[in-house]
Design an enzyme around this catalytic site. Structure first.
Site, PDB file in Angstrom:
ATOM      1  N   ARG A  53       0.839  -1.216   0.000  1.00  0.00           N
ATOM      2  CA  ARG A  53       0.000   0.000   0.000  1.00  0.00           C
ATOM      3  C   ARG A  53       0.865   1.253   0.000  1.00  0.00           C
ATOM      4  O   ARG A  53       0.593   2.207  -0.728  1.00  0.00           O
ATOM      5  CB  ARG A  53      -0.895   0.027   1.244  1.00  0.00           C
ATOM      6  CG  ARG A  53      -1.910  -1.061   1.263  1.00  0.00           C
ATOM      7  CD  ARG A  53      -3.036  -0.780   0.299  1.00  0.00           C
ATOM      8  NE  ARG A  53      -3.374  -1.986  -0.413  1.00  0.00           N
ATOM      9  CZ  ARG A  53      -4.288  -2.049  -1.369  1.00  0.00           C
ATOM     10  NH1 ARG A  53      -4.948  -0.966  -1.728  1.00  0.00           N
ATOM     11  NH2 ARG A  53      -4.528  -3.183  -1.983  1.00  0.00           N
ATOM     12  N   ASP A 155     -15.799   9.686  10.100  1.00  0.00           N
ATOM     13  CA  ASP A 155     -14.777   8.679   9.802  1.00  0.00           C
ATOM     14  C   ASP A 155     -13.449   9.424   9.688  1.00  0.00           C
ATOM     15  O   ASP A 155     -13.423  10.638   9.480  1.00  0.00           O
ATOM     16  CB  ASP A 155     -15.081   7.942   8.495  1.00  0.00           C
ATOM     17  CG  ASP A 155     -14.343   6.614   8.393  1.00  0.00           C
ATOM     18  OD1 ASP A 155     -14.936   5.563   8.695  1.00  0.00           O
ATOM     19  OD2 ASP A 155     -13.144   6.628   8.027  1.00  0.00           O
TER      20      ASP A 155
HETATM   21  C1  LIG Z   1     -14.484  -1.717   8.621  1.00  0.00           C
HETATM   22  S1  LIG Z   1     -15.037  -0.057   8.602  1.00  0.00           S
HETATM   23  C2  LIG Z   1     -16.498  -0.165   9.632  1.00  0.00           C
HETATM   24  C3  LIG Z   1     -17.686   0.551   9.032  1.00  0.00           C
HETATM   25  C4  LIG Z   1     -19.010   0.425   9.803  1.00  0.00           C
HETATM   26  N1  LIG Z   1     -18.914   0.989  11.123  1.00  0.00           N
HETATM   27  C5  LIG Z   1     -19.469  -1.008   9.878  1.00  0.00           C
HETATM   28  O1  LIG Z   1     -19.449  -1.610  10.939  1.00  0.00           O
HETATM   29  O2  LIG Z   1     -19.852  -1.559   8.828  1.00  0.00           O
HETATM   30  C6  LIG Z   1     -13.844   0.716   9.701  1.00  0.00           C
HETATM   31  C7  LIG Z   1     -13.764   2.214   9.513  1.00  0.00           C
HETATM   32  O3  LIG Z   1     -13.011   2.765  10.607  1.00  0.00           O
HETATM   33  C8  LIG Z   1     -12.313   3.897  10.129  1.00  0.00           C
HETATM   34  N2  LIG Z   1     -11.228   4.232  11.061  1.00  0.00           N
HETATM   35  C9  LIG Z   1     -10.044   3.590  11.265  1.00  0.00           C
HETATM   36  N3  LIG Z   1      -9.319   4.224  12.217  1.00  0.00           N
HETATM   37  C10 LIG Z   1     -10.063   5.288  12.634  1.00  0.00           C
HETATM   38  C11 LIG Z   1      -9.855   6.310  13.584  1.00  0.00           C
HETATM   39  N4  LIG Z   1      -8.723   6.396  14.319  1.00  0.00           N
HETATM   40  N5  LIG Z   1     -10.828   7.249  13.741  1.00  0.00           N
HETATM   41  C12 LIG Z   1     -11.972   7.184  13.007  1.00  0.00           C
HETATM   42  N6  LIG Z   1     -12.225   6.235  12.088  1.00  0.00           N
HETATM   43  C13 LIG Z   1     -11.287   5.289  11.896  1.00  0.00           C
HETATM   44  C14 LIG Z   1     -11.840   3.450   8.747  1.00  0.00           C
HETATM   45  O4  LIG Z   1     -11.522   4.553   7.930  1.00  0.00           O
HETATM   46  C15 LIG Z   1     -13.033   2.632   8.239  1.00  0.00           C
HETATM   47  O5  LIG Z   1     -13.883   3.421   7.440  1.00  0.00           O
END
Ligand SMILES: C[S@@+](CC[C@H](N)C(=O)[O-])C[C@H]1O[C@@H](n2cnc3c(N)ncnc32)[C@H](O)[C@@H]1O
Length: 288
Positions: A53, A155
């Site tokens: 990545r 997010d």
């Molecule tokens: C797998 S998705 C989950 C989406 C949704 N909540 C669900 O359960 O389907 C995880 C999300 O967490 C976000 N994320 C990761 N680290 C984060 C942080 N420190 N603060 C806010 N969001 C974060 C990522 O960008 C990603 O969009």
């Protein structure tokens, strides 16, 4: 125990994969930075994928060495370099009505308990590409059209937020919604947009999309009957989870709820919430 490492999209067949651009020492530097800035716990097993990545980022930015990339990150005062790094490191997998028990609990327990709290606010705190906050909005609209619902959807990934804010989804994705919700709550695309759907403006205008880093940003001053923070803490270690849950708790109304992902756990995490059932916690009444 669920794994606490980040799941990255992509495979070793990815044409962008190249082990030599990002060495083991570079991976350590990226891991340390990702932990400090975003709380991401990148374990050694993820080195090849992280390298792929980051290697792609280097190439996209026309850089020839990791050193050049690292200098750019260190000297960037706009925050853009970190944004592109988090965009590359996170996976935004989500879907409509994912983990449906939470939506049932929202309808049957939380709305009856807090319907008098107007507006009825919900925070989707790692909303990815938006399927989660739109699912919440549609669920509440289907339940009670008079409820003055306000959704805050946040997010860390600007790329995911752009998608969420645009709110355009393909036929296959919206299949997960009850069939009658599409005509009730969504506009169907025509012409070049055929096969795509987006939320009706009267619902969309009650939703705010905003960047928010769970590990360091100040929680909003409003209080919420429920905060969804699902499938993101799987990336965090226990001290980071304690920090995140502690700060999210401040945003929850007394007697209100925190939803986490069903594959996540708060075991070992310091918090003042009450366990209700798997992936559902409640802030005790009388708590600040
Ligand atoms: C797998 S998705 C989950 C989406 C949704 N909540 C669900 O359960 O389907 C995880 C999300 O967490 C976000 N994320 C990761 N680290 C984060 C942080 N420190 N603060 C806010 N969001 C974060 C990522 O960008 C990603 O969009």
């Amino acid at each position: 125990m669920p794994p606490s490492t980040i799941e990255l999209p992509g495979t070793f067949d990815d044409p962008t994969y190249s082990a030599d651009i990002v060495s083991a020492a570079d991976f350590s530097r990226i891991s340390k930075l990702a932990y400090e800035k975003f709380g991401l716990n990148l374990k050694d097993g993820k080195q090849a994928l992280v390298s792929a990545r980051v290697g792609k980022l280097l190439r996209d930015q026309g850089l020839r060495s990791f050193e050049e990339y690292w200098n750019r990150i260190q000297s960037d005062r706009t925050g853009e370099a970190l944004v592109s790094l988090i965009n590359a490191l996170t996976t935004n997998f989500t879907s409509f009505l994912r983990e449906p028990e939470h939506f049932e609990f929202l309808k049957s327990v939380i709305v009856p308990q807090f319907a008098h709290t107007q507006p009825f606010r919900v925070w989707s705190a790692a909303c990815a590409t938006g399927e989660e906050p739109y699912s919440i909005m549609f669920t509440l609209a289907a339940l009670n059209a008079t409820l003055d619902t306000r959704l805050l959807a946040t997010d860390i990934s600007t790329r995911a937020l752009e998608h969420a804010s645009r709110g355009v989804y393909g036929e296959e994705q919206v299949q997960a919604l009850p069939a009658d919700w599409r005509p009730r709550f969504m506009l169907r695309g025509e012409g070049r947009s055929a096969g795509y759907f987006k939320a009706k403006p009267e619902l969309r205008q009650r939703m705010e999309f905003r960047r928010f880093n769970l590990i360091e940003d100040s929680v909003p001053p409003q209080k919420f009957p429920v905060v969804f923070c699902r499938n993101v803490m799987i990336y965090f270690d226990i001290p980071t989870k304690s920090n995140v849950v502690g700060r999210l708790s401040e945003a929850i109304l007394p007697g209100g709820y925190l939803f986490i992902g069903h594959s996540e756990s708060l075991s070992g995490v310091q918090h003042s919430l009450e366990y209700v059932k798997p992936a559902i916690y409640r802030k005790v009444k009388g708590a600040a």
